[in-house]
Design an enzyme around this catalytic site. Structure first.
Site, PDB file in Angstrom:
ATOM      1  CE  LYS A 200       1.419  83.937  36.968  1.00 46.06           C
ATOM      2  NZ  LYS A 200       2.594  84.149  36.308  1.00 46.06           N
TER       3      LYS A 200
ATOM      4  N   GLY B 191       1.784  83.784  31.509  1.00 43.97           N
ATOM      5  CA  GLY B 191       1.590  84.137  30.380  1.00 43.97           C
ATOM      6  C   GLY B 191       2.051  83.367  29.259  1.00 43.97           C
TER       7      GLY B 191
ATOM      8  N   GLY C 287       1.888  88.285  30.037  1.00 44.20           N
ATOM      9  CA  GLY C 287       3.100  89.176  29.609  1.00 44.20           C
ATOM     10  C   GLY C 287       3.347  88.888  28.242  1.00 44.20           C
TER      11      GLY C 287
ATOM     12  CG  ASP D  93       4.470  84.616  39.338  1.00 50.98           C
ATOM     13  OD1 ASP D  93       3.835  83.820  38.860  1.00 50.98           O
ATOM     14  OD2 ASP D  93       5.502  85.260  38.709  1.00 50.98           O
TER      15      ASP D  93
ATOM     16  CE  LYS E 182       7.336  81.679  36.475  1.00 51.37           C
ATOM     17  NZ  LYS E 182       6.307  82.725  36.564  1.00 51.37           N
TER      18      LYS E 182
END
Ligand code: ADP
Ligand code: X2W
Length: 259
Positions: free
Chosen positions: A18, A21, A52, A170, A225
């Site tokens: 992942k 941003g 983001g 996430d 996270k």
């Protein structure tokens, strides 16, 4: 200080990566070299990305205000078109294009493509156009592995009647990792792992996570996270690591089971 380094893929190791941003704008060639090494060693890879900061910028330009609740962007009707436009129209082709130009075959997808991410509203009154994942088309991701393409997934889901919904990156990565039965989830961000007093820690236990959130040593975007990482480990993903674009950082440990 030694840190976790993700360099030992076994043949057919299934990896979900992942990209946050926060690090997409400054993504260096090192990341693409690391992906090539992993692929050469036989790893199967699915990439999920957020975006983001790009969404914030696009919303600001259009003078649309949003706020987050429990780390989730409350997404109204004005905001959802900007979120989908930014993730599907700008960020996804940028990342997919860089992979292809680096010689790594990649295909961009969002939740509507091949009914990849079917979702319902998480809680429309509280969050607006935000999705709760109901199902993931794992077969599509597996077919793409067979022809050696990396799926690059934007974190947008679709309802059964075709409404696009915003989902945290996430969360999408964790759900894909769980459904696909991934061997490892790498959460790539703009910092080499989780830091304590400026030093990256090699391994992090759930107990330390709780303490450091309370003490303020883990804050902001790092909180969802580390929490997502622990949840994935508890649900059966063998390895979850929070790393920078050289894939170096912190290995998150699961809860110890007392017998
Ligand atoms: N203990 C910590 N170690 C490293 N980064 C931390 C820590 N606590 C909070 N952070 C912040 O979390 C950020 C990463 O979260 P976020 O910006 O949401 O990432 P992304 O966009 O990659 O998902 C870091 O840039 C840093 O500012
Ligand atoms: C519902 C929700 O919060 N969606 C996120 C999707 C993007 C994302 O997750 O981006 P990062 O990887 O940069 O965090 C958002 O609108 O910001």
């Amino acid at each position: 200080m030694t840190t976790y380094k993700s360099t030992q893929p076994t043949a057919h190791k299934k990896l979900v990566i992942k990209l946050g941003g926060s690090m997409l704008a400054s993504l260096t060639d090192t990341f693409f070299d690391e992906i090539k090494k992993l692929k050469a060693a036989g790893a199967e890879i699915v990439i999920v990305h957020g975006g983001g900061p790009a969404i914030n910028q696009a919303l600001k330009e259009r003078k649309i205000n949003t706020y987050t609740h429990n780390g989730i962007r409350v997404t109204n009707e004005d905001a959802i078109s900007i979120v989908t436009g930014t993730l599907i129209g700008t960020v996804n082709p940028y990342l997919t294009g860089r992979l292809n130009r680096a010689g790594i075959p990649a295909v961009g997808l969002n939740g509507e493509d091949g009914t990849l991410i079917e979702c319902t509203y998480l809680d429309q009154d509280t969050y607006g156009y935000v999705g709760h994942i109901e199902s993931i088309n794992i077969d599509l991701l597996e077919q793409l592995q067979k022809i050696d393409y990396i799926p690059v997934v934007a974190c947008i889901g679709a309802t059964i009647d075709g409404t696009a919904l915003n989902i945290n990156g996430d969360t999408v990565a964790s759900e894909i990792a769980l459904e696909w039965g991934a061997d490892e989830l790498l959460l790539v961000t703009d910092t080499p792992g989780v830091k304590f007093h400026e030093e990256t820690v090699e391994e992090l236990t759930p107990e330390q996570i709780d303490l450091w959130i309370l003490s303020g040593d883990i804050y902001g975007g790092m909180i969802p996270k580390v929490r997502a990482a622990v949840e994935c480990l508890e649900s059966g993903i063998p390895q979850v690591n929070i790393v920078n674009d050289s894939l170096e950082g912190t290995s998150i440990l699961g809860k110890k089971v007392l017998v």
